[in-house]
Design an enzyme around this catalytic site. Structure first.
Site, PDB file in Angstrom:
ATOM      1  N   SER A 197     -17.932  -7.053  -3.512  1.00  0.00           N
ATOM      2  CA  SER A 197     -19.349  -7.732  -3.632  1.00  0.00           C
ATOM      3  C   SER A 197     -19.632  -7.650  -2.172  1.00  0.00           C
ATOM      4  O   SER A 197     -21.102  -7.734  -2.295  1.00  0.00           O
ATOM      5  CB  SER A 197     -19.096  -8.810  -4.178  1.00  0.00           C
ATOM      6  OG  SER A 197     -18.411  -9.893  -3.259  1.00  0.00           O
ATOM      7  N   CYS A 218      -3.027 -14.406  -3.287  1.00  0.00           N
ATOM      8  CA  CYS A 218      -2.724 -14.694  -1.910  1.00  0.00           C
ATOM      9  C   CYS A 218      -3.083 -16.187  -1.509  1.00  0.00           C
ATOM     10  O   CYS A 218      -3.037 -16.456  -0.513  1.00  0.00           O
ATOM     11  CB  CYS A 218      -3.686 -13.677  -0.630  1.00  0.00           C
ATOM     12  SG  CYS A 218      -5.308 -13.964  -1.111  1.00  0.00           S
ATOM     13  N   ARG A 276       0.894  -1.187  -0.179  1.00  0.00           N
ATOM     14  CA  ARG A 276       0.031   0.099   0.030  1.00  0.00           C
ATOM     15  C   ARG A 276       0.910   1.426  -0.204  1.00  0.00           C
ATOM     16  O   ARG A 276       0.604   1.971  -0.683  1.00  0.00           O
ATOM     17  CB  ARG A 276      -1.054   0.130   1.443  1.00  0.00           C
ATOM     18  CG  ARG A 276      -1.966  -0.834   1.238  1.00  0.00           C
ATOM     19  CD  ARG A 276      -2.915  -0.829   2.322  1.00  0.00           C
ATOM     20  NE  ARG A 276      -2.646  -1.413   3.503  1.00  0.00           N
ATOM     21  CZ  ARG A 276      -3.131  -2.623   4.120  1.00  0.00           C
ATOM     22  NH1 ARG A 276      -3.937  -3.274   3.151  1.00  0.00           N
ATOM     23  NH2 ARG A 276      -2.490  -3.098   5.150  1.00  0.00           N
TER      24      ARG A 276
END
Length: 391
Positions: free
Chosen positions: A249, A335, A210
């Site tokens: 979602s 991942c 990030r």
């Protein structure tokens, strides 16, 4: 209580691999129950290691290859060693960052145990029955090792323990108790949902990635797919992004993303969040984005799902390549532990070829230093990522 291996099955343990598979076992002493601490012996009765027994493919997770007691002193030493790693690399005791992984299973020689720290709260998660059985002893030693760094220990293992063990486990505080759930990562604040959130409440393993994204975000229109709690989104905003769209979602994830953005950038009109399927959103998206983040949940949780997972990564990346503006950048991740670096890279290569775009690799990404990889356990290298420049 002893477990004896078949002849020739000691080889992996001679290389200090911490797993004993059920197919390697010749026989077991009577009365061994799930979660018991057992001694693993060679076929001729030579001591090899000591660990937790569990029903399943991985039958024993080795805690030590020495003939030493697994007691309070043992837990204390292992936890202290884990903390020493985090202090030596500057992640613990950092005034701008109180969020880090203290224990990373096999990477810290504590297979089956994860401990994440969020401010004054440690969230402990057991992935084996043995660690569940020892949870209170571990929590007691954790308090001693951490001192005033933590005040609360929350146990969150309802979804990580084998359901067949029928432990009746419920999440809750082992020590203390608080409703304060705001933590700090690289100077940015976020709410941690350790009660209902995925993992221990936040994806700490993307912290360094990030921070890298922040450096690429100035003036960019950013799309954060599978945003979960919005980590990449508010780093992009601090990096000077022109706009940031977050997509997931899960309505709960979108709610948490919105709260986290507001926590750091109140009333900032650059951000919008959408509760929608990622593939559907990408299909309908225009070509306005300069920077796209693809950080999906694990597409393959076991080897049987590997083929379909790789097809999913190819499809997802191909769609992003087709939509991103010329000169755009894609951060893409897997991942899934069963997806190797080569598997993932080949899937992205295929996606690039399908899109017909020229693609360059700028960075190859992985899990951060507080998620260490035991050199004898290469399976611990689970997070793979690429930063790609798309002409």
């Amino acid at each position: 209580m002893n477990i004896y291996l078949k002849r020739g099955k000691e080889e992996s343990m001679a290389r200090f691999h911490p797993w004993v598979f059920s197919g390697a076992i010749q026989r077991m002493d009577d009365g061994i129950g799930e979660g018991d601490t057992v001694d693993v012996m060679s076929h001729d009765g030579t001591f090899i290691g000591r660990g937790h027994y569990q029903i399943g493919s991985i039958a024993v997770r080795i805690l030590t290859f020495r003939d030493e007691p697994v007691n309070d002193s043992f837990w204390h030493k292992r936890l202290a060693a884990a903390l020493q790693v985090r202090t030596s690399i500057g992640i613990a005791d950092n005034p701008s960052n109180d969020t880090y992984r203290l224990v990373h299973g096999e990477g810290d020689n504590l297979p089956g145990l994860v401990i994440d720290c969020y401010g004054k709260t440690a969230v402990m998660q057991a992935h084996s029955v043995g660690m569940h059985v020892c949870r209170k002893a571990i929590a007691t030693e954790l308090l001693k090792v951490m001192g005033n760094r933590i005040e609360h220990i929350y146990y969150k293992s309802e979804t990580t323990l084998p359901f067949k063990a029928d432990l009746g486990q419920e999440n809750g505080f082992l020590y203390g108790g608080t409703e304060e759930n705001v933590a700090l990562e690289n100077g940015l604040k976020f709410h941690v949902d350790w009660l209902r959130g995925q993992k221990t409440g936040f994806f700490i393993d993307q912290r360094e990635n990030r921070a890298l994204l922040e450096r690429f975000s100035q003036g960019k229109k950013v799309l954060n797919m599978f945003c979960y709690t919005g980590g990449f989104s508010f780093y992009a905003m601090r990096g000077g992004a022109e706009l940031v769209h977050s997509v997931d979602s899960s309505a709960k994830a979108i709610e948490l993303t919105t709260r986290n953005v507001e926590l750091n950038f109140p009333d900032d009109k650059r951000h919008a969040a959408f509760c929608e399927d990622a593939f559907k959103y990408l299909e309908q998206a225009g070509g306005d984005y300069d920077l796209i983040i693809l950080d999906p949940p694990a597409f393959a949780k076991h080897r049987g799902a590997l083929h379909n997972a790789l097809k999913g990564y190819t499809r997802l990346n191909a769609k992003a390549f087709s939509k991103i503006k010329p000169g755009g950048i894609v951060f893409t991740f897997s991942c899934s532990q069963v997806v190797t670096k080569d598997n993932f890279r080949n899937a992205v290569f295929t996606a690039a070829a399908q899109s017909g775009r020229k693609v360059r690799i700028l960075h190859q990404l992985h899990q951060p230093a507080d998620h260490p990889i035991n050199i004898y356990h290469p399976e611990g290298e689970y997070l793979k990522g690429l930063v790609l420049y798309v002409e």
